[in-house]
Enzyme design. Structure first.
Site, PDB file in Angstrom:
ATOM      1  N   GLU A 132      57.050  87.267  43.091  1.00  0.00           N
ATOM      2  CA  GLU A 132      55.920  88.184  43.189  1.00  0.00           C
ATOM      3  C   GLU A 132      56.449  89.582  42.853  1.00  0.00           C
ATOM      4  OE1 GLU A 132      52.917  86.968  43.945  1.00  0.00           O
ATOM      5  OE2 GLU A 132      51.725  88.643  44.685  1.00  0.00           O
ATOM      6  N   ARG A 136      51.858  87.613  40.570  1.00  0.00           N
ATOM      7  CA  ARG A 136      52.799  86.500  40.446  1.00  0.00           C
ATOM      8  C   ARG A 136      53.366  86.440  39.037  1.00  0.00           C
ATOM      9  NH1 ARG A 136      51.194  80.813  43.152  1.00  0.00           N
ATOM     10  NH2 ARG A 136      52.995  79.574  42.525  1.00  0.00           N
ATOM     11  N   LYS A 147      54.923  87.464  52.694  1.00  0.00           N
ATOM     12  CA  LYS A 147      53.921  87.299  51.645  1.00  0.00           C
ATOM     13  C   LYS A 147      53.683  88.663  51.011  1.00  0.00           C
ATOM     14  CE  LYS A 147      49.477  85.320  50.583  1.00  0.00           C
ATOM     15  NZ  LYS A 147      49.235  86.340  49.600  1.00  0.00           N
ATOM     16  N   GLU A 172      58.268  82.888  54.965  1.00  0.00           N
ATOM     17  CA  GLU A 172      58.617  83.924  53.988  1.00  0.00           C
ATOM     18  C   GLU A 172      57.629  85.078  54.065  1.00  0.00           C
ATOM     19  OE1 GLU A 172      58.764  82.188  50.075  1.00  0.00           O
ATOM     20  OE2 GLU A 172      60.366  80.809  50.646  1.00  0.00           O
ATOM     21  N   ARG A 201      50.083  84.671  36.300  1.00  0.00           N
ATOM     22  CA  ARG A 201      49.519  83.560  37.057  1.00  0.00           C
ATOM     23  C   ARG A 201      48.524  82.759  36.218  1.00  0.00           C
ATOM     24  NH1 ARG A 201      46.901  82.539  42.578  1.00  0.00           N
ATOM     25  NH2 ARG A 201      45.604  80.958  41.671  1.00  0.00           N
TER      26      ARG A 201
HETATM   27  P1  ATP Z   1      45.740  81.277  45.853  1.00  0.00           P
HETATM   28  O1  ATP Z   1      47.008  81.504  45.133  1.00  0.00           O
HETATM   29  O2  ATP Z   1      45.909  80.480  47.101  1.00  0.00           O
HETATM   30  O3  ATP Z   1      44.611  80.828  44.980  1.00  0.00           O
HETATM   31  P2  ATP Z   1      45.488  84.084  45.917  1.00  0.00           P
HETATM   32  O4  ATP Z   1      46.019  84.217  44.567  1.00  0.00           O
HETATM   33  O5  ATP Z   1      44.235  84.798  46.259  1.00  0.00           O
HETATM   34  O6  ATP Z   1      45.248  82.614  46.394  1.00  0.00           O
HETATM   35  P3  ATP Z   1      46.839  84.366  48.233  1.00  0.00           P
HETATM   36  O7  ATP Z   1      45.825  83.554  48.893  1.00  0.00           O
HETATM   37  O8  ATP Z   1      46.962  85.729  48.737  1.00  0.00           O
HETATM   38  O9  ATP Z   1      46.645  84.527  46.744  1.00  0.00           O
HETATM   39  O10 ATP Z   1      48.244  83.589  48.306  1.00  0.00           O
HETATM   40  C1  ATP Z   1      48.974  82.987  47.288  1.00  0.00           C
HETATM   41  C2  ATP Z   1      49.751  83.984  46.445  1.00  0.00           C
HETATM   42  O11 ATP Z   1      50.644  84.742  47.216  1.00  0.00           O
HETATM   43  C3  ATP Z   1      50.645  83.346  45.426  1.00  0.00           C
HETATM   44  O12 ATP Z   1      49.929  82.984  44.283  1.00  0.00           O
HETATM   45  C4  ATP Z   1      51.676  84.419  45.142  1.00  0.00           C
HETATM   46  O13 ATP Z   1      51.227  85.236  44.081  1.00  0.00           O
HETATM   47  C5  ATP Z   1      51.674  85.266  46.395  1.00  0.00           C
HETATM   48  N1  ATP Z   1      52.921  85.261  47.160  1.00  0.00           N
HETATM   49  C6  ATP Z   1      53.455  86.344  47.758  1.00  0.00           C
HETATM   50  N2  ATP Z   1      54.559  86.044  48.411  1.00  0.00           N
HETATM   51  C7  ATP Z   1      54.789  84.726  48.253  1.00  0.00           C
HETATM   52  C8  ATP Z   1      55.792  83.829  48.717  1.00  0.00           C
HETATM   53  N3  ATP Z   1      56.794  84.217  49.484  1.00  0.00           N
HETATM   54  N4  ATP Z   1      55.676  82.529  48.346  1.00  0.00           N
HETATM   55  C9  ATP Z   1      54.656  82.109  47.571  1.00  0.00           C
HETATM   56  N5  ATP Z   1      53.692  82.914  47.116  1.00  0.00           N
HETATM   57  C10 ATP Z   1      53.733  84.215  47.449  1.00  0.00           C
END
Ligand code: ATP
Length: 568
Positions: free
Chosen positions: A300, A256, A251, A249, A271
């Site tokens: 997101e 979130r 990103k 998918e 979140r």
């Molecule tokens: P984490 O959630 O792993 O603690 P983070 O908040 O810093 O880390 P990332 O590491 O960048 O975020 O990756 C996870 C986040 O990516 C998810 O919490 C969500 O908000 C976002 N995201 C974006 N696209 C998607 C997707 N297709 N599926 C799941 N999450 C996604």
């Protein structure tokens, strides 16, 4: 009835211990003495909160009011209380010391039980409008008048929202199970229930009423779930090797949202599981029109620049998370919400169902604002690499690979989701740290300049914050000054009580702001305390993560994994 003095004595005992096993034993004993009408309140107190975040009832009395209440109880003047506080650095300690040397004794004191303390704290939190300040001081004075000096220490820290006794949620879950059965046999069920409702008080209460409640605990609207989290790998090959054929998918780099609908009622949670419904009237309207009676889904949110036909930056998107000027902001920064999961639908808990089934529901989102995240099935690393590059060329952050057979793992970081991100410069990846202190600049104008921050990660083995980097670059000068101003507001006289550190700072701060930090490499150094002394090489701030709580900063175990990954 459980007396608050018993609870305070346990807190004091725990403050001196650091082993999780020992803490679990002490807590289990306390839980055994607790009745079913007060267990929820005790658990909230232990977590340092009044209610789960999405209920919007926060502690956090202003320091000035607490100083007045301490003065009224102890007989020392406000000036004397302040002077003591300047030295002690902790208003809880000040309350304890001054109450020991009380100049006046209260006429009537009565022992307080947990329910009573909790209810008064709730009244303090809820008091609003004119005259509320005096009322808050009055309530706190009432509590302190009935308190022993030691109880006063914890009451004051609690009311200021600074009660950090170092007991993490996992320890509370262990102790609940041990208290009931003598072992951890209910641990997994308790954890699952907590992960799908984020309300430890509710879970404890239901468990005390009947443990069967926990085994059949159900996901439902308006009980937000803890978000599932992604692991990271650094190459397409590694991903295919790990999970084989998978869904890839896009990103999206926004924020979130967890959206709940039941009938015409819609709620949206961040979140951090704070209620944000009022910030997104446009999104709410579209969700309200969905044909499902009940649904919970995640997506997101990203702001889209229609004139330039591309997404706004993360910083610009963040303008939508605001309390005022909502209508204007929704015109200037119209949102898309890219749905990536469905967790519940019309009475059916989907969290235990495989991704491939949940994706069928996700695909049905085709709204103007709320639409399905793009996803492609992939079984070869080259194809995955192609999609990854395509995502980057479109200005996205990277991709998320998803295991087709995995359930939704609320509150857990699993290889069911694997993120592959664009690296920042030479950086391997980024970590999320909490700022624990900051530095002034050097040179002649040192006191006006900003010399960076000391950043810490979390070690779940012992509940401590441990330092990992001194970060001084990444932000523009203007952003740095803004950050400095934010930090000035939360200066503390002492380091956070659960911080392990070896280097000093110019000013300590309350552990409040989470920053995302990019780096070139993880090294081992004698300056830092994270795990084996892990440190970030060439750290730089990427952004402030207002959407993350300090519970969600990177864990030392992840740092260790990244360290091993980079060596392999
Ligand atoms: P984490 O959630 O792993 O603690 P983070 O908040 O810093 O880390 P990332 O590491 O960048 O975020 O990756 C996870 C986040 O990516 C998810 O919490 C969500 O908000 C976002 N995201 C974006 N696209 C998607 C997707 N297709 N599926 C799941 N999450 C996604």
């Amino acid at each position: 009835m459980l007396l608050f003095s018993t609870v305070a004595a346990v807190f004091e005992q725990i403050e001196k211990k650091s082993g999780r096993l020992e803490m679990t034993g002490i807590l289990a004993e306390l839980f055994q003495k607790t009745g079913k009408e007060e267990i929820d309140k005790l658990v909230y107190i232990m977590q340092g909160i009044l209610m789960p975040p999405y209920k919007g009832v926060d502690l956090g009395m202003g320091e000035r009011f607490a100083v007045e209440a301490i003065s009224a109880t102890s007989g020392y003047s406000v000036y004397e209380v302040d002077r003591h506080y300047r030295k002690s650095g902790d208003l809880g300690d000040t309350a304890e010391e001054l109450l020991k040397k009380r100049k006046q004794t209260a006429l009537f004191t009565s022992e307080m039980d947990v329910g009573y303390v909790y209810n008064v704290m709730m009244k303090i939190a809820l008091a609003g409008g004119s005259g509320s300040q005096d009322l808050k001081i009055k309530y706190l004075t009432e509590l302190l008048n009935n308190a022993s000096p030691m109880e006063a220490r914890f009451l004051v820290r609690y009311v200021l929202a600074r009660l950090r006794i170092g007991v993490g949620d996992p320890t509370i879950l262990d102790a609940l199970s041990v208290a009931h059965t003598g072992d951890k046999s209910f641990r997994n069920d308790l954890e699952r229930a907590y992960n799908v409702c984020a309300d430890m008080g509710l879970v404890a209460k239901l468990f005390y009423e009947d443990p069967v409640n926990i085994k059949k605990f159900r996901v439902g609207p308006f009980k937000p779930l803890m978000p599932a989290l992604a692991e990271r790998l650094s190459t397409p090959d590694a991903i295919i090797e790990k999970i084989g054929k998978c869904a890839v998918e896009m990103k999206y780099d926004g924020f979130r949202l967890q959206c709940h609908k039941k009938g015409k009622t819609v709620e949206i949670y961040s979140r951090k599981l704070e209620k944000m419904t009022h910030m997104f009237p446009d999104v709410v309207e579209e969700i309200r029109r969905l044909k499902y009676e009940e649904i919970i889904f995640e997506g997101e949110a990203l702001a889209y620049n229609r004139k330039k036909n591309r997404f706004f930056s993360f910083q610009q998107t963040m303008h939508r998370r605001r309390k005022h000027g909502i209508a204007e902001a929704s015109l200037e920064f119209p949102l898309y919400v890219f749905v990536f999961d469905v967790l519940y639908i019309d009475g059916k808990d989907m969290t235990g169902t495989a991704y491939r089934e949940r994706r069928k529901l996700v695909k049905k989102f085709r709204g103007k604002i709320v639409k399905a995240a793009e996803s492609k099935l992939v079984s070869k690393a080259e194809k995955l690499d192609g999609i990854f590059r395509d995502a980057l060329s479109r200005g996205l952050e990277g991709i998320m690979a998803k295991d087709l057979d995995s359930p939704y793992n609320a509150g857990k970081r699993k290889f069911a989701w694997i993120k592959l991100k664009k690296s920042y410069g030479k950086a391997v990846d980024t970590v999320d740290c909490v700022i624990v202190g900051y530095y002034l600049g050097h040179g002649q104008r040192a006191e006006f300049e900003f010399g960076g921050v000391l950043a810490a990660v979390y070690n779940s083995d012992n509940g401590k914050l441990q330092t990992i980097a001194k970060v001084a670059t990444g932000f523009s000068e203007e952003e740095m000054m803004e950050l400095r101003e934010m930090l000035e507001e939360i200066r503390a006289k002492k380091p956070p009580s659960n911080l392990e550190y070896k280097i000093e700072v110019d000013f300590w701060v309350e552990p409040k702001y989470v920053i995302e930090v990019a780096f070139d490499e993880i090294t081992v150094s004698s300056m830092h305390t994270a795990g084996k002394g892990y440190a970030l090489r060439f750290p730089r701030i990427v952004k402030i993560r207002n959407d993350k709580t300090i519970k969600e900063i990177t864990n030392c175990h992840e740092i260790e994994d990244m360290f091993n990954l980079q060596r392999s």
